[in-house]
Design a protein around this motif. Sequence first.
Motif, PDB file in Angstrom:
ATOM      1  N   LYS A  96       1.039  -1.434  -0.360  1.00 15.96           N
ATOM      2  CA  LYS A  96       0.006   0.327  -0.150  1.00 15.96           C
ATOM      3  C   LYS A  96       1.069   1.086  -0.147  1.00 15.96           C
ATOM      4  CE  LYS A  96      -4.497  -1.621   1.846  1.00 15.96           C
ATOM      5  NZ  LYS A  96      -5.189  -1.944   3.264  1.00 15.96           N
ATOM      6  N   TYR A  97       1.710   1.132   1.060  1.00 20.01           N
ATOM      7  CA  TYR A  97       2.563   2.334   0.730  1.00 20.01           C
ATOM      8  C   TYR A  97       3.768   2.706  -0.365  1.00 20.01           C
ATOM      9  CZ  TYR A  97       7.345   4.182   1.235  1.00 20.01           C
ATOM     10  OH  TYR A  97       8.207   5.093   1.118  1.00 20.01           O
ATOM     11  N   ARG A  98       3.889   2.079  -0.873  1.00 16.17           N
ATOM     12  CA  ARG A  98       4.504   1.083  -2.260  1.00 16.17           C
ATOM     13  C   ARG A  98       3.227   2.122  -3.788  1.00 16.17           C
ATOM     14  NH1 ARG A  98      10.081   1.855  -4.020  1.00 16.17           N
ATOM     15  NH2 ARG A  98      10.873   0.403  -2.459  1.00 16.17           N
ATOM     16  N   LEU A  99       2.337   1.483  -3.625  1.00 16.49           N
ATOM     17  CA  LEU A  99       0.972   1.900  -4.927  1.00 16.49           C
ATOM     18  C   LEU A  99       0.853   3.836  -4.217  1.00 16.49           C
ATOM     19  CD1 LEU A  99      -1.137  -0.863  -4.481  1.00 16.49           C
ATOM     20  CD2 LEU A  99       0.467  -0.458  -6.105  1.00 16.49           C
ATOM     21  N   LYS A 100       1.057   3.452  -2.744  1.00 15.88           N
ATOM     22  CA  LYS A 100       1.152   5.192  -2.530  1.00 15.88           C
ATOM     23  C   LYS A 100       2.001   6.124  -3.106  1.00 15.88           C
ATOM     24  CE  LYS A 100      -0.250   8.681   1.150  1.00 15.88           C
ATOM     25  NZ  LYS A 100       0.018   8.380   2.621  1.00 15.88           N
ATOM     26  N   ARG A 101       2.988   5.534  -3.433  1.00 15.41           N
ATOM     27  CA  ARG A 101       4.200   6.100  -3.522  1.00 15.41           C
ATOM     28  C   ARG A 101       4.307   6.265  -5.274  1.00 15.41           C
ATOM     29  NH1 ARG A 101       9.090   6.754  -0.785  1.00 15.41           N
ATOM     30  NH2 ARG A 101       9.608   8.303  -2.420  1.00 15.41           N
ATOM     31  N   LEU A 102       3.554   5.220  -5.944  1.00 16.17           N
ATOM     32  CA  LEU A 102       3.795   5.189  -7.527  1.00 16.17           C
ATOM     33  C   LEU A 102       2.455   5.664  -7.782  1.00 16.17           C
ATOM     34  CD1 LEU A 102       4.380   1.332  -7.486  1.00 16.17           C
ATOM     35  CD2 LEU A 102       6.009   3.840  -8.665  1.00 16.17           C
ATOM     36  N   PHE A 103       1.826   6.308  -7.286  1.00 14.76           N
ATOM     37  CA  PHE A 103       0.681   7.227  -7.654  1.00 14.76           C
ATOM     38  C   PHE A 103       0.630   8.116  -8.327  1.00 14.76           C
ATOM     39  CE2 PHE A 103      -3.920   9.410  -7.128  1.00 14.76           C
ATOM     40  CZ  PHE A 103      -4.535   8.887  -8.794  1.00 14.76           C
ATOM     41  N   PRO A 104       1.223   9.199  -7.687  1.00 13.19           N
ATOM     42  CA  PRO A 104       1.538  10.695  -8.511  1.00 13.19           C
ATOM     43  C   PRO A 104       2.533  10.628  -9.352  1.00 13.19           C
ATOM     44  CG  PRO A 104       1.929  10.413  -6.092  1.00 13.19           C
ATOM     45  CD  PRO A 104       1.135   8.912  -6.236  1.00 13.19           C
TER      46      PRO A 104
ATOM     47  N   TYR B 234       2.139  -3.932 -11.736  1.00 13.40           N
ATOM     48  CA  TYR B 234       3.094  -3.480 -10.659  1.00 13.40           C
ATOM     49  C   TYR B 234       2.695  -4.949  -9.465  1.00 13.40           C
ATOM     50  CZ  TYR B 234       5.540  -2.540  -5.881  1.00 13.40           C
ATOM     51  OH  TYR B 234       6.153  -2.115  -5.139  1.00 13.40           O
ATOM     52  N   LEU B 235       1.762  -5.050  -9.213  1.00 13.67           N
ATOM     53  CA  LEU B 235       1.243  -6.003  -7.886  1.00 13.67           C
ATOM     54  C   LEU B 235       1.537  -7.848  -8.824  1.00 13.67           C
ATOM     55  CD1 LEU B 235      -1.796  -4.292  -6.504  1.00 13.67           C
ATOM     56  CD2 LEU B 235      -0.151  -5.082  -5.201  1.00 13.67           C
ATOM     57  N   LEU B 236       0.928  -7.634  -9.898  1.00 14.90           N
ATOM     58  CA  LEU B 236       1.314  -9.266 -10.275  1.00 14.90           C
ATOM     59  C   LEU B 236       3.191  -9.204 -10.844  1.00 14.90           C
ATOM     60  CD1 LEU B 236       0.130 -11.667 -11.950  1.00 14.90           C
ATOM     61  CD2 LEU B 236       0.423 -10.265 -13.352  1.00 14.90           C
ATOM     62  N   GLY B 237       3.225  -8.408 -10.914  1.00 17.57           N
ATOM     63  CA  GLY B 237       5.051  -7.991 -11.138  1.00 17.57           C
ATOM     64  C   GLY B 237       5.907  -8.744  -9.316  1.00 17.57           C
ATOM     65  N   PHE B 238       5.639  -7.856  -8.755  1.00 16.54           N
ATOM     66  CA  PHE B 238       5.688  -8.106  -6.958  1.00 16.54           C
ATOM     67  C   PHE B 238       5.349  -9.163  -6.438  1.00 16.54           C
ATOM     68  CE2 PHE B 238       5.489  -8.369  -2.381  1.00 16.54           C
ATOM     69  CZ  PHE B 238       6.905  -7.455  -2.082  1.00 16.54           C
TER      70      PHE B 238
ATOM     71  N   ILE C 205       8.141  -5.246 -14.061  1.00 14.01           N
ATOM     72  CA  ILE C 205       9.620  -5.356 -13.703  1.00 14.01           C
ATOM     73  C   ILE C 205       9.688  -3.988 -12.042  1.00 14.01           C
ATOM     74  CG2 ILE C 205      11.331  -4.917 -14.288  1.00 14.01           C
ATOM     75  CD1 ILE C 205      10.663  -5.399 -17.773  1.00 14.01           C
ATOM     76  N   THR C 206       9.210  -3.660 -12.661  1.00 16.83           N
ATOM     77  CA  THR C 206       8.856  -2.285 -11.084  1.00 16.83           C
ATOM     78  C   THR C 206       8.959  -3.107  -9.846  1.00 16.83           C
ATOM     79  OG1 THR C 206       9.040  -0.500 -12.186  1.00 16.83           O
ATOM     80  CG2 THR C 206       8.904  -0.028  -9.981  1.00 16.83           C
ATOM     81  N   GLY C 207       7.633  -3.830 -10.547  1.00 15.22           N
ATOM     82  CA  GLY C 207       6.973  -4.779  -8.904  1.00 15.22           C
ATOM     83  C   GLY C 207       8.429  -6.323  -8.780  1.00 15.22           C
ATOM     84  N   LEU C 208       8.382  -6.817  -9.951  1.00 14.81           N
ATOM     85  CA  LEU C 208       9.800  -7.768  -9.585  1.00 14.81           C
ATOM     86  C   LEU C 208      10.338  -7.177  -8.969  1.00 14.81           C
ATOM     87  CD1 LEU C 208       9.251 -10.575 -10.758  1.00 14.81           C
ATOM     88  CD2 LEU C 208      10.959  -9.649 -12.587  1.00 14.81           C
ATOM     89  N   GLU C 209      11.572  -6.406  -9.064  1.00 15.94           N
ATOM     90  CA  GLU C 209      12.380  -5.717  -8.923  1.00 15.94           C
ATOM     91  C   GLU C 209      12.104  -5.241  -7.286  1.00 15.94           C
ATOM     92  OE1 GLU C 209      15.654  -5.695  -9.736  1.00 15.94           O
ATOM     93  OE2 GLU C 209      14.507  -6.684 -11.643  1.00 15.94           O
TER      94      GLU C 209
ATOM     95  N   THR D  75      13.319  -6.306  -0.936  1.00 17.40           N
ATOM     96  CA  THR D  75      12.221  -5.755   0.037  1.00 17.40           C
ATOM     97  C   THR D  75      12.924  -6.492   0.844  1.00 17.40           C
ATOM     98  OG1 THR D  75      10.579  -5.129   1.743  1.00 17.40           O
ATOM     99  CG2 THR D  75       9.837  -6.442  -0.567  1.00 17.40           C
ATOM    100  N   ARG D  76      12.549  -6.903   2.901  1.00 17.71           N
ATOM    101  CA  ARG D  76      13.191  -7.262   3.527  1.00 17.71           C
ATOM    102  C   ARG D  76      11.772  -7.521   4.465  1.00 17.71           C
ATOM    103  NH1 ARG D  76      18.051  -9.779   4.760  1.00 17.71           N
ATOM    104  NH2 ARG D  76      19.438  -9.147   4.374  1.00 17.71           N
TER     105      ARG D  76
END
Length: 222
Positions: free
Chosen positions: A122-130, A144-148, A204-208, A213-214
């Motif tokens: 949710k934090y990542r999506l909030k940062r990506l949205f703008p 993005y979510l599917l890649g992650f 690819i961004t989600g994959l990376e 992430t830990r």
Amino acid sequence: MDNKIISKVQNLLELAYDAPNDEEGQTALLMAQKLMVKHNLSMSDVTTAKTKNNIGETVGTREYRLPWWQEKLAAILGENFRCQTIRRRLPDDGITQIIFFGYHSDAELCTKVYEGAILYLKYRLKRLFPTITKARWKDYKKSYLLGFLDGLDQRFKIQVQSSEEFALMVQIPAEVLEEQRLRMGDLKSRTINIEIEIDSEAYITGLEHAKETRLMPKELLE
């Protein structure tokens, strides 16, 4: 069999094992033996009951509308934290729950990682949205979510393949599967279908991010 009697025997045996050489420990062992003889209990009766008492469920999340990615994330984590992942619908409340069923320590750990992963995404999506146009956002978010999720799944698979010992360690114990079947019956498998036009940049961004992430405790990543 009276669970109170079994529980009493278990407590006496634990006391005896904690202090095997003093008078209190020896008295506890004698009392446990007398109870087992009186109620015709074997050690397997006592240990089996203890195992069952250590198995249960935790609620990972409860939603009025459960997002597909939260369900898919739960399935990936449950498979790698020795837990059965169950989707439970509560029609009277209009709520859907994600349940992790396993040994209490496994289920609680899985739930903590799951909650942390949801907050992280949710934090990542909030940062990506703008940074993404409104017209592109819907497919970008799904991609993005599917890649992650694919990246997280691959990460676990690589770890399992690297060590036979680790592969055995993350398998759901047979006693957990049997206890789940006794309490809930046979579970139906569920396929999550997602209609999406893949945005390769987002995927690819989600994959990376999944590789970096830990989300899991350090000892599970090394």
